[in-house]
Design a protein around this motif. Structure first.
Motif, mmCIF file in Angstrom:
data_model
loop_
_atom_site.group_PDB
_atom_site.id
_atom_site.type_symbol
_atom_site.label_atom_id
_atom_site.label_comp_id
_atom_site.label_asym_id
_atom_site.label_seq_id
_atom_site.Cartn_x
_atom_site.Cartn_y
_atom_site.Cartn_z
ATOM 1 N N PHE A 40 0.853 -1.200 0.000
ATOM 2 C CA PHE A 40 0.000 0.000 0.000
ATOM 3 C C PHE A 40 0.887 1.247 0.000
ATOM 4 O O PHE A 40 2.103 1.143 0.160
ATOM 5 C CB PHE A 40 -0.934 -0.007 1.226
ATOM 6 C CG PHE A 40 -1.889 -1.176 1.205
ATOM 7 C CD1 PHE A 40 -3.002 -1.170 0.376
ATOM 8 C CD2 PHE A 40 -1.656 -2.293 1.982
ATOM 9 C CE1 PHE A 40 -3.869 -2.262 0.325
ATOM 10 C CE2 PHE A 40 -2.511 -3.393 1.942
ATOM 11 C CZ PHE A 40 -3.620 -3.366 1.107
ATOM 12 N N GLY A 44 0.706 5.080 5.280
ATOM 13 C CA GLY A 44 -0.454 4.363 5.834
ATOM 14 C C GLY A 44 -0.040 3.390 6.920
ATOM 15 O O GLY A 44 1.143 3.290 7.271
ATOM 16 N N PRO A 45 -0.994 2.639 7.472
ATOM 17 C CA PRO A 45 -0.702 1.755 8.610
ATOM 18 C C PRO A 45 0.271 0.620 8.314
ATOM 19 O O PRO A 45 1.099 0.294 9.167
ATOM 20 C CB PRO A 45 -2.079 1.202 8.995
ATOM 21 C CG PRO A 45 -3.034 1.619 7.953
ATOM 22 C CD PRO A 45 -2.434 2.701 7.133
ATOM 23 N N ASP A 47 2.619 0.669 6.090
ATOM 24 C CA ASP A 47 3.897 1.361 5.929
ATOM 25 C C ASP A 47 4.498 1.740 7.294
ATOM 26 O O ASP A 47 5.703 1.587 7.511
ATOM 27 C CB ASP A 47 3.626 2.619 5.082
ATOM 28 C CG ASP A 47 4.877 3.344 4.686
ATOM 29 O OD1 ASP A 47 5.648 2.798 3.879
ATOM 30 O OD2 ASP A 47 5.103 4.468 5.187
ATOM 31 N N HIS A 96 -1.171 -7.981 5.324
ATOM 32 C CA HIS A 96 -2.099 -8.216 6.432
ATOM 33 C C HIS A 96 -3.177 -9.221 6.032
ATOM 34 O O HIS A 96 -2.942 -10.076 5.173
ATOM 35 C CB HIS A 96 -2.661 -6.878 6.918
ATOM 36 C CG HIS A 96 -3.341 -6.057 5.854
ATOM 37 N ND1 HIS A 96 -4.042 -6.609 4.807
ATOM 38 C CD2 HIS A 96 -3.424 -4.717 5.673
ATOM 39 C CE1 HIS A 96 -4.543 -5.666 4.046
ATOM 40 N NE2 HIS A 96 -4.169 -4.491 4.533
ATOM 41 N N ALA A 160 -9.029 1.335 0.536
ATOM 42 C CA ALA A 160 -7.770 1.155 -0.212
ATOM 43 C C ALA A 160 -7.903 0.026 -1.233
ATOM 44 O O ALA A 160 -6.929 -0.639 -1.562
ATOM 45 C CB ALA A 160 -6.618 0.902 0.757
ATOM 46 N N ALA A 164 -8.153 -4.706 0.616
ATOM 47 C CA ALA A 164 -7.674 -3.885 1.734
ATOM 48 C C ALA A 164 -8.565 -4.131 2.946
ATOM 49 O O ALA A 164 -9.758 -4.417 2.802
ATOM 50 C CB ALA A 164 -7.724 -2.415 1.345
ATOM 51 N N VAL A 165 -8.015 -3.995 4.134
ATOM 52 C CA VAL A 165 -8.843 -4.186 5.327
ATOM 53 C C VAL A 165 -9.835 -3.040 5.495
ATOM 54 O O VAL A 165 -10.900 -3.215 6.099
ATOM 55 C CB VAL A 165 -7.998 -4.389 6.608
ATOM 56 C CG1 VAL A 165 -7.412 -5.790 6.634
ATOM 57 C CG2 VAL A 165 -6.925 -3.339 6.755
ATOM 58 N N SER A 166 -9.499 -1.850 4.983
ATOM 59 C CA SER A 166 -10.454 -0.737 5.020
ATOM 60 C C SER A 166 -11.683 -1.100 4.196
ATOM 61 O O SER A 166 -12.808 -0.746 4.545
ATOM 62 C CB SER A 166 -9.799 0.545 4.487
ATOM 63 O OG SER A 166 -9.098 0.272 3.289
ATOM 64 N N GLY A 188 -3.992 3.361 -0.791
ATOM 65 C CA GLY A 188 -3.678 2.993 0.591
ATOM 66 C C GLY A 188 -4.492 3.905 1.474
ATOM 67 O O GLY A 188 -5.046 4.913 0.994
ATOM 68 N N THR A 189 -4.562 3.580 2.778
ATOM 69 C CA THR A 189 -5.352 4.464 3.633
ATOM 70 C C THR A 189 -4.554 5.685 4.089
ATOM 71 O O THR A 189 -5.136 6.586 4.699
ATOM 72 C CB THR A 189 -5.939 3.699 4.843
ATOM 73 O OG1 THR A 189 -4.886 2.998 5.490
ATOM 74 C CG2 THR A 189 -7.031 2.742 4.393
ATOM 75 N N GLY A 190 -3.255 5.736 3.774
ATOM 76 C CA GLY A 190 -2.505 6.990 3.995
ATOM 77 C C GLY A 190 -3.166 8.111 3.195
ATOM 78 O O GLY A 190 -3.655 9.102 3.767
ATOM 79 N N GLN A 207 -6.855 1.651 10.411
ATOM 80 C CA GLN A 207 -6.186 1.057 11.572
ATOM 81 C C GLN A 207 -5.705 2.108 12.567
ATOM 82 O O GLN A 207 -5.320 3.213 12.162
ATOM 83 C CB GLN A 207 -5.015 0.196 11.090
ATOM 84 C CG GLN A 207 -5.462 -0.987 10.264
ATOM 85 C CD GLN A 207 -4.329 -1.601 9.473
ATOM 86 O OE1 GLN A 207 -3.355 -2.076 10.042
ATOM 87 N NE2 GLN A 207 -4.441 -1.588 8.162
#
Ligand code: MLT
Length: 328
Positions: A40, A44-45, A47, A96, A160, A164-166, A188-190, A207
């Motif tokens: 990602f 983000g988490p 990373d 993940h 993401a 993605a977990v999001s 990514g969630t960043g 996260q």
């Protein structure tokens, strides 16, 4: 005398062959920087976990572990890249739950997460949080659900991408309240969290490794954590479960993988360096302040990660097939 010299020579040759490095021995590994691929975007988490782990492993390995971001397709581009990378001990993947969900989500997945990789071990478990842009009027989960039910066509949800977990958390959230929102995928969630902070998107599941500082600073609206019990990093924060979404639970686990065929001696050295990092007080406390917990010792091992992935693939595969979410 002759016999023992010959035995030693054979043993040395066997060790070199086992390592697959030509003339390089187990003792000289690693002799150049190691790449840790993050599936990602930077910031983000995943990373954050990867960079903290890489810096800590660098101390014990005496060689740099360098983070490389290869975002896209919900993490599957990076996994595919590492699956095909040389099995020489210089390329690893951190990923993940996406390793457990991708086989059910992607009909044409090019790799088998369980069998096409060597497993190093799990690194950290992280809860998720449900957030909205700061100016969202709803003050609690009940008000948010009422707002979404009344204005669902105007509310969007960032993620993401599929895998993605999001995305997983957002899908379970929509299912549990019986709505279907417009989703906005990022690399990514960043970047997704940046869009939320800028008010360009409405909702995001992300996260605690990324969201804890923003929840504490009040720069986002926060509606609950995805664990059934409250977490130490945010003791006053309610859970979604206690907010009325009974049994809502998503815990993100991060693990490290190598290309299939990476020599056993390399796997041992990298696994030992990772497990040493998981005992490093600075690593443990950094993870803890961001809501992360070090997994039990058994999951920090190759066999433990493999068994965990098998169980999680079964668990999430069933949930995904029930939800009917697929990509081609
Ligand atoms: C990230 O690192 O950007 C996230 O883990 C993506 C995701 O939601 O899975």
């Amino acid at each position: 005398m002759n016999f023992s010299r010959r035995t030693l020579t054979l043993a040395a040759t066997a060790a070199t062959l086992t390592l697959g490095f030509g003339t390089v021995s187990a003792q000289s590994y690693p002799s150049k920087p190691i790449s840790l691929v993050v599936p990602f975007a930077a910031g983000g988490p995943t990373d954050i976990v990867a960079r903290t782990l890489a810096a800590t492993m660098t101390k014990s390995l005496g060689q740099s572990v360098v983070v490389e971001n290869k975002a896209g397709a919900g993490g599957t581009i990076a996994a595919n890249y590492v699956m095909k990378a040389p099995a020489d001990g210089y390329t690893f993947l951190i990923h993940h739950n996406g390793m457990a969900t991708a086989p059910a989500l992607y009909r044409k997945l090019a790799y088998n997460p369980i069998n096409d990789f060597e497993h190093v071990g799990n690194v950290v478990d992280v809860p998720m949080t449900l957030l909205a842009r700061k100016d969202m009027a709803a003050k609690n989960l009940g008000e948010l659900v009422s707002h979404i039910k009344a204005n669902g066509d105007k509310v969007n949800l960032a993620n993401a991408g599929l895998g993605a977990v999001s995305h997983l958390c957002g899908t379970l959230f929509q299912q549990s309240i019986g709505v279907s929102l417009t989703t906005v995928p990022f690399q990514g969630t960043g970047p997704a969290l940046n869009a939320l902070l800028g008010g360009q998107v409405d909702l995001l599941c992300d996260q605690t490794t990324s969201t804890t500082p923003h929840i504490k600073a009040g720069t986002v609206k926060f509606y609950g954590v995805t664990t059934k019990q409250r977490i130490k990093a945010l003791p006053d924060a309610p859970t979604l479960h206690e907010g009325g979404m009974r049994d809502f639970e998503v815990i993100v686990w991060h693990g490290v993988y190598a290309p299939k065929g990476t020599p056993a001696a390399v796997m041992q050295k990298i696994g030992d360096a990772m497990r040493t990092a998981l005992k490093d007080p600075a690593f443990v406390s950094r993870m803890a302040e961001l809501g992360g917990e070090i997994p039990p010792a058994v999951r920090q091992t190759s066999d433990g990660q493999r068994a965990w992935l098998v169980a999680e693939t079964d668990k999430w595969g069933k949930a995904i097939r029930t939800a009917g979410v697929f990509a081609d």
